[in-house]
Scaffold this motif. Structure first.
Motif, PDB file in Angstrom:
ATOM      1  N   ASP A  58       0.804  -1.222   0.000  1.00  0.00           N
ATOM      2  CA  ASP A  58       0.000   0.000   0.000  1.00  0.00           C
ATOM      3  C   ASP A  58       0.835   1.270   0.000  1.00  0.00           C
ATOM      4  O   ASP A  58       0.392   2.313  -0.483  1.00  0.00           O
ATOM      5  CB  ASP A  58      -0.938   0.015   1.218  1.00  0.00           C
ATOM      6  CG  ASP A  58      -1.963  -1.100   1.171  1.00  0.00           C
ATOM      7  OD1 ASP A  58      -2.340  -1.506   0.050  1.00  0.00           O
ATOM      8  OD2 ASP A  58      -2.378  -1.581   2.242  1.00  0.00           O
ATOM      9  N   GLU A  59       2.020   1.232   0.571  1.00  0.00           N
ATOM     10  CA  GLU A  59       2.859   2.427   0.660  1.00  0.00           C
ATOM     11  C   GLU A  59       4.314   1.998   0.481  1.00  0.00           C
ATOM     12  O   GLU A  59       4.646   0.823   0.622  1.00  0.00           O
ATOM     13  CB  GLU A  59       2.680   3.093   2.024  1.00  0.00           C
ATOM     14  CG  GLU A  59       3.120   2.211   3.189  1.00  0.00           C
ATOM     15  CD  GLU A  59       3.205   2.976   4.506  1.00  0.00           C
ATOM     16  OE1 GLU A  59       3.809   4.073   4.507  1.00  0.00           O
ATOM     17  OE2 GLU A  59       2.666   2.488   5.512  1.00  0.00           O
ATOM     18  N   PRO A  60       5.207   2.926   0.161  1.00  0.00           N
ATOM     19  CA  PRO A  60       6.623   2.567   0.086  1.00  0.00           C
ATOM     20  C   PRO A  60       7.056   1.891   1.386  1.00  0.00           C
ATOM     21  O   PRO A  60       6.799   2.408   2.475  1.00  0.00           O
ATOM     22  CB  PRO A  60       7.321   3.911  -0.123  1.00  0.00           C
ATOM     23  CG  PRO A  60       6.283   4.773  -0.753  1.00  0.00           C
ATOM     24  CD  PRO A  60       4.972   4.351  -0.147  1.00  0.00           C
ATOM     25  N   SER A  61       7.692   0.718   1.266  1.00  0.00           N
ATOM     26  CA  SER A  61       7.940  -0.101   2.462  1.00  0.00           C
ATOM     27  C   SER A  61       9.268  -0.821   2.368  1.00  0.00           C
ATOM     28  O   SER A  61       9.789  -1.094   1.274  1.00  0.00           O
ATOM     29  CB  SER A  61       6.827  -1.142   2.640  1.00  0.00           C
ATOM     30  OG  SER A  61       5.565  -0.544   2.756  1.00  0.00           O
ATOM     31  N   HIS A  62       9.801  -1.124   3.540  1.00  0.00           N
ATOM     32  CA  HIS A  62      10.888  -2.088   3.643  1.00  0.00           C
ATOM     33  C   HIS A  62      10.248  -3.480   3.757  1.00  0.00           C
ATOM     34  O   HIS A  62       9.239  -3.652   4.431  1.00  0.00           O
ATOM     35  CB  HIS A  62      11.739  -1.812   4.880  1.00  0.00           C
ATOM     36  CG  HIS A  62      12.406  -0.470   4.863  1.00  0.00           C
ATOM     37  ND1 HIS A  62      13.372  -0.129   3.955  1.00  0.00           N
ATOM     38  CD2 HIS A  62      12.219   0.623   5.664  1.00  0.00           C
ATOM     39  CE1 HIS A  62      13.776   1.113   4.188  1.00  0.00           C
ATOM     40  NE2 HIS A  62      13.081   1.592   5.211  1.00  0.00           N
ATOM     41  N   PHE A  63      10.877  -4.462   3.098  1.00  0.00           N
ATOM     42  CA  PHE A  63      10.320  -5.814   3.079  1.00  0.00           C
ATOM     43  C   PHE A  63      11.319  -6.759   3.732  1.00  0.00           C
ATOM     44  O   PHE A  63      12.508  -6.757   3.399  1.00  0.00           O
ATOM     45  CB  PHE A  63      10.039  -6.242   1.638  1.00  0.00           C
ATOM     46  CG  PHE A  63       9.401  -7.601   1.515  1.00  0.00           C
ATOM     47  CD1 PHE A  63       8.460  -8.054   2.425  1.00  0.00           C
ATOM     48  CD2 PHE A  63       9.747  -8.444   0.465  1.00  0.00           C
ATOM     49  CE1 PHE A  63       7.867  -9.299   2.306  1.00  0.00           C
ATOM     50  CE2 PHE A  63       9.158  -9.685   0.329  1.00  0.00           C
ATOM     51  CZ  PHE A  63       8.222 -10.114   1.258  1.00  0.00           C
ATOM     52  N   PHE A  64      10.811  -7.577   4.657  1.00  0.00           N
ATOM     53  CA  PHE A  64      11.641  -8.524   5.395  1.00  0.00           C
ATOM     54  C   PHE A  64      11.018  -9.921   5.321  1.00  0.00           C
ATOM     55  O   PHE A  64       9.802 -10.071   5.187  1.00  0.00           O
ATOM     56  CB  PHE A  64      11.783  -8.110   6.857  1.00  0.00           C
ATOM     57  CG  PHE A  64      12.374  -6.746   7.045  1.00  0.00           C
ATOM     58  CD1 PHE A  64      13.743  -6.571   7.156  1.00  0.00           C
ATOM     59  CD2 PHE A  64      11.557  -5.622   7.091  1.00  0.00           C
ATOM     60  CE1 PHE A  64      14.296  -5.313   7.325  1.00  0.00           C
ATOM     61  CE2 PHE A  64      12.094  -4.363   7.258  1.00  0.00           C
ATOM     62  CZ  PHE A  64      13.467  -4.199   7.365  1.00  0.00           C
ATOM     63  N   VAL A  65      11.860 -10.925   5.441  1.00  0.00           N
ATOM     64  CA  VAL A  65      11.420 -12.321   5.449  1.00  0.00           C
ATOM     65  C   VAL A  65      12.074 -13.014   6.633  1.00  0.00           C
ATOM     66  O   VAL A  65      13.301 -12.965   6.791  1.00  0.00           O
ATOM     67  CB  VAL A  65      11.800 -13.038   4.140  1.00  0.00           C
ATOM     68  CG1 VAL A  65      11.349 -14.497   4.185  1.00  0.00           C
ATOM     69  CG2 VAL A  65      11.200 -12.325   2.938  1.00  0.00           C
ATOM     70  N   VAL A  66      11.267 -13.643   7.467  1.00  0.00           N
ATOM     71  CA  VAL A  66      11.776 -14.421   8.592  1.00  0.00           C
ATOM     72  C   VAL A  66      11.617 -15.900   8.241  1.00  0.00           C
ATOM     73  O   VAL A  66      10.498 -16.384   8.030  1.00  0.00           O
ATOM     74  CB  VAL A  66      11.023 -14.091   9.891  1.00  0.00           C
ATOM     75  CG1 VAL A  66      11.569 -14.936  11.038  1.00  0.00           C
ATOM     76  CG2 VAL A  66      11.148 -12.608  10.209  1.00  0.00           C
ATOM     77  N   ASP A  67      12.745 -16.597   8.147  1.00  0.00           N
ATOM     78  CA  ASP A  67      12.764 -18.035   7.862  1.00  0.00           C
ATOM     79  C   ASP A  67      12.892 -18.756   9.200  1.00  0.00           C
ATOM     80  O   ASP A  67      13.926 -18.681   9.869  1.00  0.00           O
ATOM     81  CB  ASP A  67      13.944 -18.360   6.947  1.00  0.00           C
ATOM     82  CG  ASP A  67      13.972 -19.812   6.508  1.00  0.00           C
ATOM     83  OD1 ASP A  67      13.245 -20.626   7.111  1.00  0.00           O
ATOM     84  OD2 ASP A  67      14.718 -20.138   5.573  1.00  0.00           O
ATOM     85  N   HIS A  68      11.841 -19.457   9.605  1.00  0.00           N
ATOM     86  CA  HIS A  68      11.801 -20.051  10.938  1.00  0.00           C
ATOM     87  C   HIS A  68      12.525 -21.391  11.039  1.00  0.00           C
ATOM     88  O   HIS A  68      12.659 -21.921  12.144  1.00  0.00           O
ATOM     89  CB  HIS A  68      10.352 -20.219  11.388  1.00  0.00           C
ATOM     90  CG  HIS A  68       9.627 -18.921  11.544  1.00  0.00           C
ATOM     91  ND1 HIS A  68       9.764 -18.110  12.645  1.00  0.00           N
ATOM     92  CD2 HIS A  68       8.764 -18.268  10.713  1.00  0.00           C
ATOM     93  CE1 HIS A  68       9.018 -17.030  12.503  1.00  0.00           C
ATOM     94  NE2 HIS A  68       8.397 -17.101  11.336  1.00  0.00           N
ATOM     95  N   ALA A  69      12.970 -21.966   9.928  1.00  0.00           N
ATOM     96  CA  ALA A  69      13.715 -23.241   9.974  1.00  0.00           C
ATOM     97  C   ALA A  69      14.648 -23.305   8.769  1.00  0.00           C
ATOM     98  O   ALA A  69      14.469 -24.135   7.876  1.00  0.00           O
ATOM     99  CB  ALA A  69      12.762 -24.430   9.989  1.00  0.00           C
ATOM    100  N   PRO A  70      15.648 -22.442   8.731  1.00  0.00           N
ATOM    101  CA  PRO A  70      16.461 -22.324   7.512  1.00  0.00           C
ATOM    102  C   PRO A  70      17.304 -23.540   7.185  1.00  0.00           C
ATOM    103  O   PRO A  70      17.768 -23.672   6.059  1.00  0.00           O
ATOM    104  CB  PRO A  70      17.347 -21.105   7.800  1.00  0.00           C
ATOM    105  CG  PRO A  70      17.404 -21.025   9.298  1.00  0.00           C
ATOM    106  CD  PRO A  70      16.070 -21.496   9.773  1.00  0.00           C
ATOM    107  N   ALA A  71      17.540 -24.433   8.152  1.00  0.00           N
ATOM    108  CA  ALA A  71      18.319 -25.635   7.863  1.00  0.00           C
ATOM    109  C   ALA A  71      17.474 -26.734   7.243  1.00  0.00           C
ATOM    110  O   ALA A  71      17.989 -27.799   6.925  1.00  0.00           O
ATOM    111  CB  ALA A  71      18.983 -26.153   9.138  1.00  0.00           C
ATOM    112  N   GLN A  72      16.169 -26.499   7.069  1.00  0.00           N
ATOM    113  CA  GLN A  72      15.269 -27.513   6.523  1.00  0.00           C
ATOM    114  C   GLN A  72      14.928 -27.211   5.069  1.00  0.00           C
ATOM    115  O   GLN A  72      14.963 -26.058   4.640  1.00  0.00           O
ATOM    116  CB  GLN A  72      13.979 -27.572   7.345  1.00  0.00           C
ATOM    117  CG  GLN A  72      14.197 -27.687   8.847  1.00  0.00           C
ATOM    118  CD  GLN A  72      15.074 -28.857   9.226  1.00  0.00           C
ATOM    119  OE1 GLN A  72      14.775 -29.993   8.882  1.00  0.00           O
ATOM    120  NE2 GLN A  72      16.167 -28.600   9.918  1.00  0.00           N
TER     121      GLN A  72
END
Length: 715
Positions: A152-166
């Motif tokens: 909806d507006e200019p934004s920073h985008f983040f991704v949280v990977d809760h099990a990156p070794a899988q």
């Protein structure tokens, strides 16, 4: 005032105040003096609000403290708070101006990544550049949540990977932080995202790249521990898309055989026919361990003598893969071995948007990270699904090895749908993980961080390769030492490797083996009693075990005139009319199901004259006192057949089965009518069976009883 740090984002002050600070600038929000907090680096034109929580826990509630402060110039921004004995937690939110990437990352760190995850391995990733209003975020996994998520507006985008070794198929959290308002919003997903159709985090090396990682900031000198295997709870929702009609179920014969019979065996003698070995190896995804898994599994199978067809989602569509599997299996038979290996990701569905999978996974994520990406059904009633392709293959031994999250879900769907292999075919389904657990994507994190390393494998496939390789070097696969690996030797080697790997990963992803065997046809000998001199259907298949596709071959014909019997090879039924002069006939047949057939089994049919006149043998008319009596018709009158002999003596001049009588015969429906004698004893008597067919005549039980008293049957 002195402080001591508990974690990169928390500082506990001796006065009992806790200040949430950016991990790189621990003094950004600082204690100045009793009752006063100060943000050291406020930006001009930005409004700041101090917020307080009573505890740090998932779902914690933040309340505003004091008035918002507008920074007119760059520099400190402060608040005065009431002292308290209890520990208190503070943070600062910003609105207006331009929320920076560090400040936005701090909000994700304090509000999205749960405190309990700090000790484990969770990755906080930032999208390489801010998103413009109007951009659309989707999951890289086709049809996966959160659907289309417009910015909806200019934004920073983040991704949280809760099990990156899988391997992918576990929870992710997408986070938007507005650059103007500081508004934070989240969505749950089960795969990395794409923005306007472009993916930046679908590859393993991209997700572990320090340039996009804001948490943890550094792994230091030690390799961090592997995260625990993710175990998800699935709902009860059924798949909501069209399916084909269910395949016909196997037909089981009636229980209780009179005498032993014959079980099916391969039409070809496999002891004299070397089995062909055919394999299809599929790398279904862009991650390095997927590519390496498939490459090295193909090399192993090639050393074992398999003819290999390899597919890679980097260049092959799913349609090409399914066609290739079908073509590779054509012409294979009961002595042959067919091997399918797939390294991939799993598609999870969350149609109700509750952040949890709706039900047991039923799709494979084909080609995630490549332009060929799509979903591949595990349900047997879908055309080109894995089970549907397996059912077209008639190899005696079929191995399906799945290295993907929740791999056991596929054989569980087979059990749920009661899907069996074709007759005589054995399926061994090797699953890298239990139905509710993820699969690890690599053996150690130092391999993951060395993302140019060509030796990286998924934990399951890597261990299988190690076990088989060690057995090869020790000479334990070629058990008879003839230099050629047989189908049975290869099968034994993989089953042994599965046992070892399952025990090694038991407490983690929990590999499982599911074995399913197609029905073996069984033909049982028959002995039945029927009435002579009338058409009767003998179903020798009634106590056999077979599928609907079975055929019945007549091996030894009954010693009857061809006009007196017929054989149905599709049903195993013989329709016959028995000669009164004979007490029984025998014949034999063979049952075939696919590539299996039984030895011939014998059927004995005995003719009992009592069946023609004793009430318990006659056909009763439902809901009445009437019986149906077998008769032949002469001049409009009906004569019960027990009074006749059906013969075809070679000395007769008649060339067809025909009716005779040694004494007068009487009609059942004309009381007092005179008896009739055989009009032509040397030849066709009362006429041929074609001229005088047996018919059923309805009479009351009383009429039948009176008729028998007047015209006693021969005993």
């Amino acid at each position: 005032m002195n402080t001591r740090c508990l974690a990169p984002r928390y500082c506990v002050l001796l006065a009992g105040m806790v200040v949430l600070a950016h991990p790189q600038t621990a003094q950004q929000l600082r204690w100045i003096q009793d009752g006063h907090l100060e943000l050291s680096d406020g930006r001009a034109g930005t409004t700041y609000q101090l917020e307080e929580a009573s505890a740090l826990a998932p779902g914690m509630t933040w309340e505003k403290v004091g008035p918002p402060r507008v920074a007119t110039t760059a520099g400190p921004v402060g608040w005065t708070v009431e002292p308290a004995a209890a520990t208190r937690f503070f943070r600062v939110s910003a609105s207006g101006g331009d929320v920076g990437i560090k400040e936005a990352a701090l909000r994700v760190l304090t509000e999205v990544i749960r405190p309990s995850e700090q000790a484990g391995l969770v990755l906080g990733l930032r999208w390489p550049e801010p998103l413009a209003a109007g951009a659309v975020i989707r999951s890289a996994s086709p049809e996966g949540p959160p659907g289309a998520w417009p910015v909806d507006e200019p934004s920073h985008f983040f991704v949280v990977d809760h099990a990156p070794a899988q391997k992918l198929g576990h929870p992710f959290t997408y986070v938007l932080v507005g650059r103007n308002t500081g508004q934070l919003s989240t969505r749950t997903a089960f795969a990395p995202p794409e923005v306007d159709g472009v993916g930046r985090l679908s590859r393993l090396r991209e997700r572990w790249n320090p340039a996009v990682r804001f948490f943890p900031a550094s792994f230091g000198d030690e390799t961090p521990p592997l995260a625990g295997f993710v175990e998800l709870e699935f709902g009860d929702a059924e798949p909501g898309f069209p399916v084909l009609p269910a395949p016909p179920p196997a037909v089981a014969g009636a229980a209780g055989a009179q005498v032993p019979g014959s079980r099916g065996k391969p039409i070809t003698d496999c002891t004299k026919t070397p089995g062909r070995k055919v394999a299809v190896v599929i790398a279904s995804g862009a991650d390095d361990e997927i590519q390496n898994d498939a490459r090295d599994m193909a090399a192993l199978l090639a050393r074992m003598g398999f003819s290999i067809t390899a597919f890679n989602s980097a260049s092959n569509t799913l349609s090409e893969v399914t066609t290739g599997i079908e073509l590779a299996g054509r012409g294979l038979g009961p002595c042959d071995k067919f091997f399918i290996y797939i390294s991939s990701h799993t598609q999870l569905v969350d149609d109700n948007d509750d952040g949890k999978p709706d039900g047991l996974p039923f799709r494979l994520d084909y080609g995630l990270g490549h332009a060929t990406k799509t979903t591949w059904s595990w349900l047997s009633r879908h055309p080109n699904s894995l089970p549907a392709l397996l059912r077209t293959n008639l190899s005696g031994r079929i191995n399906l090895m799945l290295d993907t999250c929740f791999a056991e879900a596929m054989p569980l769907w087979l059990e749920k749908d009661k899907v069996e292999p074709p007759p005589g075919v054995e399926w061994n389904i090797f699953c890298s993980s239990e139905a509710f657990k993820t699969s690890a994507g690599a053996t150690t994190l130092d391999f993951l961080l060395d993302y140019g390393n060509d030796e990286v494998h998924s934990q399951y496939t890597g261990r299988i390769l190690e076990q088989i390789g060690a057995a090869e070097r020790a000479g334990l696969v070629d058990t008879d030492g003839d230099g050629v690996l047989s189908v049975d030797e290869i099968e034994a080697a993989f089953l042994a490797a599965q046992d070892v790997v399952a025990s090694e990963l038991f407490s983690g992803q929990g590999p499982k083996l599911h074995q399913r065997r197609g029905p073996v046809p069984e033909a049982l000998e028959d002995s039945v009693t029927v009435a002579p001199a009338q058409p009767v259907r003998v179903d020798v298949s009634a106590n056999d075990s077979f599928q609907r596709s079975a055929t019945f071959t007549l091996v030894e014909e009954p010693a009857l005139h061809p006009d007196l019997y017929s054989w149905n090879p599709a049903t195993g039924e013989m329709t016959l009319t028995g000669l009164t002069a004979q007490s029984q006939v025998t014949f034999s047949y063979r049952l075939r199901n696919g590539n299996l057939e039984t030895d011939p089994v014998r059927a004995t049919v005995r003719f009992d004259p009592r069946r023609n006149y004793l009430e318990e043998f006659l056909e009763a008319v439902p809901d009445s006192d009437r019986l149906r009596v077998p008769c032949i018709q002469l001049d409009g009158l009906d004569y019960p057949v027990y009074q006749f002999l059906l013969t075809n003596s070679p000395t007769d001049h008649c060339t067809e089965p025909h009716w005779h009588a040694h004494r007068p015969v009487f009609p059942v429906n004309a009381t007092g009518a005179p008896g009739r004698t055989d009009p032509n004893p040397p030849s066709c008597g009362f006429g041929t069976i074609r001229e005088r067919p047996v018919i059923l005549v309805e009479v009351t039980r009383d009429v039948w009883a009176d008729f028998l008293l007047e015209h006693l049957p021969p005993f």
